[in-house]
Motif scaffolding. Sequence first.
Motif, PDB file in Angstrom:
ATOM      1  N   SER A  39       0.823  -1.206   0.000  1.00  0.00           N
ATOM      2  CA  SER A  39       0.000   0.000   0.000  1.00  0.00           C
ATOM      3  C   SER A  39       0.858   1.257   0.000  1.00  0.00           C
ATOM      4  CB  SER A  39      -0.961   0.008   1.184  1.00  0.00           C
ATOM      5  OG  SER A  39      -0.266   0.009   2.406  1.00  0.00           O
ATOM      6  N   PHE A  42       1.947   1.629  -3.587  1.00  0.00           N
ATOM      7  CA  PHE A  42       0.812   2.061  -4.402  1.00  0.00           C
ATOM      8  C   PHE A  42       0.504   3.542  -4.165  1.00  0.00           C
ATOM      9  CE2 PHE A  42      -3.778   2.510  -5.194  1.00  0.00           C
ATOM     10  CZ  PHE A  42      -3.808   2.121  -6.520  1.00  0.00           C
ATOM     11  N   ALA A  43       0.573   3.985  -2.924  1.00  0.00           N
ATOM     12  CA  ALA A  43       0.270   5.379  -2.609  1.00  0.00           C
ATOM     13  C   ALA A  43       1.303   6.327  -3.197  1.00  0.00           C
ATOM     14  CB  ALA A  43       0.196   5.570  -1.099  1.00  0.00           C
ATOM     15  N   SER A  47       0.354   7.086 -10.682  1.00  0.00           N
ATOM     16  CA  SER A  47      -1.008   6.889 -11.167  1.00  0.00           C
ATOM     17  C   SER A  47      -2.043   6.854 -10.044  1.00  0.00           C
ATOM     18  CB  SER A  47      -1.090   5.592 -11.967  1.00  0.00           C
ATOM     19  OG  SER A  47      -0.788   4.505 -11.121  1.00  0.00           O
ATOM     20  N   SER A  48      -1.600   6.950  -8.812  1.00  0.00           N
ATOM     21  CA  SER A  48      -2.542   6.821  -7.695  1.00  0.00           C
ATOM     22  C   SER A  48      -3.045   8.188  -7.256  1.00  0.00           C
ATOM     23  CB  SER A  48      -1.894   6.087  -6.532  1.00  0.00           C
ATOM     24  OG  SER A  48      -0.797   6.810  -6.060  1.00  0.00           O
ATOM     25  N   ARG A  49      -4.137   8.609  -7.828  1.00  0.00           N
ATOM     26  CA  ARG A  49      -4.772   9.871  -7.462  1.00  0.00           C
ATOM     27  C   ARG A  49      -6.280   9.666  -7.477  1.00  0.00           C
ATOM     28  NH1 ARG A  49      -0.314  10.753  -6.043  1.00  0.00           N
ATOM     29  NH2 ARG A  49       1.225  11.989  -7.103  1.00  0.00           N
ATOM     30  N   THR A  53      -8.545   5.672  -5.353  1.00  0.00           N
ATOM     31  CA  THR A  53      -7.291   5.304  -4.696  1.00  0.00           C
ATOM     32  C   THR A  53      -7.420   5.437  -3.188  1.00  0.00           C
ATOM     33  OG1 THR A  53      -6.024   6.009  -6.597  1.00  0.00           O
ATOM     34  CG2 THR A  53      -4.839   5.852  -4.520  1.00  0.00           C
ATOM     35  N   THR A  54      -8.040   6.533  -2.756  1.00  0.00           N
ATOM     36  CA  THR A  54      -8.236   6.729  -1.317  1.00  0.00           C
ATOM     37  C   THR A  54      -9.102   5.616  -0.740  1.00  0.00           C
ATOM     38  OG1 THR A  54      -8.073   9.118  -1.611  1.00  0.00           O
ATOM     39  CG2 THR A  54      -9.074   8.335   0.435  1.00  0.00           C
TER      40      THR A  54
END
Length: 101
Positions: A39, A42-43, A47-49, A53-54
């Motif tokens: 995680s 990933f955060a 691309s995590s926006r 994602t949250t």
Amino acid sequence: MDRPVPASLSHLSSRLRTAVRGQPVRLVFVGLLLLTASSSWFAESESSRGVATTAFLMTVVALKIHLVGMHFMELRYAPLALKLAFHGWIAVVWGLIVGFS
């Protein structure tokens, strides 16, 4: 445990010995490490926006809180009301964070 345990507490001591020696606690610990590492990666990825994602990351956090509560805080042996309150708290916090994001 070198001292005798009263009969009213003997079921707790056997559970403690099983939890300390048992493989499930080690597996949960390794799972928590893997969930934290993945995680975190990933955060930090580009691309995590966004809300999806949250929501995903908060779901991972909720799973980790569940695992810690059940396996390391011994809530799996707690009364049902306490388990429900614990899981309700997780759901409310998850909803608040995802809802405000």
